[in-house]
Motif scaffolding. Structure first.
Motif, PDB file in Angstrom:
ATOM      1  N   THR A 115      25.989  46.376  17.961  1.00  0.00           N
ATOM      2  CA  THR A 115      27.194  47.739  17.529  1.00  0.00           C
ATOM      3  C   THR A 115      26.927  47.674  16.712  1.00  0.00           C
ATOM      4  O   THR A 115      25.169  47.900  15.556  1.00  0.00           O
ATOM      5  N   LYS A 116      27.378  48.770  16.676  1.00  0.00           N
ATOM      6  CA  LYS A 116      27.357  50.571  15.024  1.00  0.00           C
ATOM      7  C   LYS A 116      28.534  49.544  13.939  1.00  0.00           C
ATOM      8  O   LYS A 116      28.738  50.156  13.679  1.00  0.00           O
ATOM      9  N   GLN A 117      28.958  48.012  13.815  1.00  0.00           N
ATOM     10  CA  GLN A 117      29.274  48.134  12.971  1.00  0.00           C
ATOM     11  C   GLN A 117      28.135  47.009  12.044  1.00  0.00           C
ATOM     12  O   GLN A 117      27.551  47.679  11.082  1.00  0.00           O
ATOM     13  N   ILE A 118      29.465  47.790  10.743  1.00  0.00           N
ATOM     14  CA  ILE A 118      28.648  46.947   9.343  1.00  0.00           C
ATOM     15  C   ILE A 118      29.007  45.902   8.862  1.00  0.00           C
ATOM     16  O   ILE A 118      30.168  45.581   9.208  1.00  0.00           O
ATOM     17  N   SER A 119      28.473  45.659   7.414  1.00  0.00           N
ATOM     18  CA  SER A 119      28.573  44.311   6.725  1.00  0.00           C
ATOM     19  C   SER A 119      28.439  44.547   5.411  1.00  0.00           C
ATOM     20  O   SER A 119      27.007  44.991   5.404  1.00  0.00           O
ATOM     21  N   PRO A 120      29.034  43.908   4.295  1.00  0.00           N
ATOM     22  CA  PRO A 120      28.651  43.926   2.954  1.00  0.00           C
ATOM     23  C   PRO A 120      27.480  43.000   2.278  1.00  0.00           C
ATOM     24  O   PRO A 120      27.194  43.102   1.534  1.00  0.00           O
ATOM     25  N   ILE A 121      27.155  41.964   3.371  1.00  0.00           N
ATOM     26  CA  ILE A 121      25.940  40.696   3.004  1.00  0.00           C
ATOM     27  C   ILE A 121      25.158  41.343   2.506  1.00  0.00           C
ATOM     28  O   ILE A 121      24.096  42.590   3.394  1.00  0.00           O
ATOM     29  N   PRO A 122      24.032  41.211   1.490  1.00  0.00           N
ATOM     30  CA  PRO A 122      23.171  42.312   1.547  1.00  0.00           C
ATOM     31  C   PRO A 122      21.621  41.741   1.928  1.00  0.00           C
ATOM     32  O   PRO A 122      21.649  41.222   2.647  1.00  0.00           O
ATOM     33  N   VAL A 180      34.894  54.814   8.833  1.00  0.00           N
ATOM     34  CA  VAL A 180      34.741  56.169   7.780  1.00  0.00           C
ATOM     35  C   VAL A 180      34.873  55.299   6.928  1.00  0.00           C
ATOM     36  O   VAL A 180      34.688  55.226   5.280  1.00  0.00           O
ATOM     37  N   GLU A 181      36.237  54.993   6.866  1.00  0.00           N
ATOM     38  CA  GLU A 181      36.458  54.313   5.223  1.00  0.00           C
ATOM     39  C   GLU A 181      36.101  53.083   5.063  1.00  0.00           C
ATOM     40  O   GLU A 181      35.954  52.853   4.250  1.00  0.00           O
ATOM     41  N   ASP A 182      35.718  51.933   5.407  1.00  0.00           N
ATOM     42  CA  ASP A 182      35.275  50.495   5.696  1.00  0.00           C
ATOM     43  C   ASP A 182      33.701  51.242   4.645  1.00  0.00           C
ATOM     44  O   ASP A 182      33.419  50.485   4.059  1.00  0.00           O
ATOM     45  N   ILE A 183      33.185  52.169   5.268  1.00  0.00           N
ATOM     46  CA  ILE A 183      31.848  52.316   4.548  1.00  0.00           C
ATOM     47  C   ILE A 183      32.615  53.083   2.804  1.00  0.00           C
ATOM     48  O   ILE A 183      30.753  52.216   2.621  1.00  0.00           O
TER      49      ILE A 183
END
Length: 626
Positions: free
Chosen positions: A125-132, A166-169
């Motif tokens: 998907t186009k979700q994001i994650s903070p796990i590097p 937008v806010e999440d990024i």
């Protein structure tokens, strides 16, 4: 003294270890409110809007084409890129932290692995994650450097993305650049107005003085003919403490033709050397200069931050040691040691329980509250007024007389009234026992809960609590028998002396009803032994006797309860449990010390983290004492 290479290499090793333990940044904090070790380490965060040329800058610095490309959000997880310079002539290779012992020499496979590892966490998907994602690249063509590539800032959510993207990024990017020891590499395209740059806007908010910000201007070769970016590069449009660096990225045609990155670097250098606008700045432009500039700056930041990093490490070690002590160290496998551990924990619970009873801890005062308030209140509410009403007294006395009415005093009637009244005392006696039993159980529960060492062993906790409750049940049964026996004793034998002191009906008292000045004996009063006054006198006498018994029981019931319940709980609450444990088999002892899996996991996690911090401290100390 540590060299630049050894310092950056040391930070790289610590960062890799932090990632393994999940002790990475992003504002996670931890360790009792202390910053994580990751958050204490200097880092370079690469920030820019989508299509600003971030990927091209990173690839130019590395000298390899290895990052995923595409439209929209391509970088959906932070990429911690650690560059390690190797000896000349050695082949380039890459390693991922999540794939230990596997070397990638084909950088197309590196690109695919970045994409696959991103999808593993975020899905396709186009979700994001903070796990590097942690990637190390070893090459003779790089300088020692660590960069963190972050998702590109965006202004609008596209299809397949949540409205909050937008806010999440921005929040994710801020969590990295907010750190005071974070260096911000702000990427802005030269073919857009610098005033609209997402990277510069964010950098200005978190670093208003510009002390931590390096400005990079990309796509200089794509500016409109007759224009240039000298106002920005020379610091007139937006001044930073550090000089701006211009970059010329590979064109899309070069990318499509797979133009070698080394050749691209050469073309970039030639562009600045022969540019009529930028030739005077050529020595301070280009990806090679940028890499060296950042590496030197990172070294200076690391040196300046070493005292702070060491302080954070020392505080964290202290906090970790305290928490490990509170969780307890691993239990020995020796049967004798297991038995000793169990008995020590039992003695500790027993000591805490006694402290509650004796006033060292709260709770024991509730027992006195039962004796001082609850028992007297219960005694005062007994229905003696109804029981000793004229109507009931007459009924009981008449039934006791049978077919032959009493002649003088209705003794059988008195006995029946007293015995039936005394039965009411059984209720308060039993309730007092139950109330003390409830308090003792609660104190046991509190004592077990307050024994921190015991929390590791849920099985032992359960068995210990069950044994205590079992003992308290025995004490309660014994106490109930004793207190009810006190009540029954009062009904079994009445205090005769009490009735002997009572004035009899019709009795002539001194100063009776003889006429004044007459020597004639006083005339006795006539008493109607079947009238209302007669029954009222009986009720009054019985009530007085019951009051005397109530005062006695108010004193003796607490004595019996303390003797049978409180005293026994203090003396032998765990005696049977001790005997039971002494006869248990070795395997059973091991089962009793079967720890809570969550606590075992927490201890292992803390131990690994402690080992990381101790090793980091040793390496830092070693680096600065050589």
């Amino acid at each position: 003294m540590a060299t630049m290479d050894s310092l950056i290499g040391l930070m790289n090793r610590i960062q890799r270890a932090c990632t393994v333990l999940g002790d990475f940044g992003g504002g996670t904090g931890g360790n009792g409110g202390l910053p994580t070790l990751w958050e204490s380490l200097p880092s370079i965060a690469v920030v820019g809007g989508q299509s600003s040329g971030k990927s091209s800058v990173l690839e130019s610095v590395v000298g390899r084409d290895f990052l995923p490309r595409g439209s929209g959000i391509v970088t959906r997880r932070p990429l911690v890129l650690q560059l390690q310079q190797t000896q000349k002539g050695e082949a380039d290779y890459a390693e991922f932290l999540h794939l230990p012992n596997r070397k990638f020499t084909d950088f197309n496979l590196v690109r695919k692995e970045i994409q696959d590892e991103t999808d593993r966490i975020t899905g396709k998907t186009k979700q994001i994650s903070p796990i590097p994602i942690q990637l190390s690249i070893y090459s003779p063509n790089v300088v020692n450097l660590t960069l963190i590539d972050l998702p590109g800032l965006t202004k609008v959510a596209v299809e397949g993305q949540p409205d909050s993207i937008v806010e999440d990024i921005e929040n994710m990017v801020r969590s990295y650049v907010d750190k005071p020891n974070s260096v911000i590499l702000a990427i802005s395209p030269a073919n857009q107005d610098i005033a609209t740059s997402d990277a510069i806007k964010l950098a200005r908010e978190v670093d208003p003085t510009g002390e931590r910000t390096f400005g990079v201007l990309t796509k200089l070769d794509l500016m409109d003919q007759g224009t240039n970016a000298l106002d920005v590069l020379e610091g007139r449009a937006y001044r930073l403490l550090h000089p701006w660096v211009g970059i010329v990225n590979r064109s899309q045609a070069d990318i499509n033709r797979n133009v070698d990155m080394i050749l691209a670097r050469k073309k970039e250098k030639e562009y600045f050397q022969y540019s009529p606008d930028y030739s005077h700045l050529a020595s301070r432009m280009g990806s090679e200069y940028l890499a060296k500039l950042l590496s030197q700056h990172l070294e200076s930041v690391i040196k300046a931050q070493i005292p702070s990093i060491t302080s954070t490490i020392n505080k964290s070690i202290e906090e970790l040691d305290k928490e490990l002590d509170s969780l307890g160290r691993p239990v020995a496998v020796d049967p004798g040691a297991k038995l000793y551990t169990i008995l020590e924990l039992c003695r500790l619970v027993d000591r805490i329980f006694k402290e509650h009873l004796d006033g060292g801890r709260p709770g024991g005062d509730r027992i006195y509250g039962v004796f001082d308030k609850q028992l007297p209140a219960a005694l005062s509410k007994l229905p003696f007024d109804k029981h000793l009403s004229i109507q009931n007294v007459k009924k009981v006395v008449s039934e006791a007389d049978g077919y032959q009415p009493h002649l003088i005093a209705p003794e059988q009637g008195y006995r029946r009234l007293i015995e039936s009244a005394l039965s009411y005392f059984r209720g308060p006696a039993e309730k007092t026992v139950d109330a003390i039993h409830f308090i003792l159980k609660e104190l046991v529960r509190m004592s077990i809960g307050e024994c921190q060492e015991l929390k590791r062993f849920p099985t032992l906790q359960s068995e210990l609590a069950a044994a205590c409750y079992e003992a308290l049940e025995r004490y309660k049964d014994d106490s109930k028998k004793t207190t009810l026996r006190l009540v029954d004793m009062e009904a079994t034998y009445l205090t005769v002396e009490f009735f002997r002191k009572l004035p009899q009906e019709g009795e002539i008292r001194p100063g009776g009803n003889g006429k004044k000045g007459s020597n004639a004996p006083p005339e006795p009063q006539e008493v109607d032994r079947y009238g209302e006054g007669h029954y009222r006198t009986i009720a009054s006498n019985v009530k007085a006797y019951i009051a005397m018994v109530s005062d006695t029981l108010r004193d003796t019931i607490p004595k019996a309860v303390v003797h049978c319940q409180v005293r026994e709980a203090k003396r032998s609450l765990l005696t049977n449990f001790y005997n039971r444990v002494a006869n248990r088999a070795t395997n059973d002892l091991g089962e009793m010390l079967d720890e809570d899996p969550s606590l075992m996991g927490r201890r292992q996690e803390l131990a690994k983290r402690l080992e990381l911090y101790q090793k980091a401290r040793e390496e830092i100390n070693s680096a600065f004492t050589r």
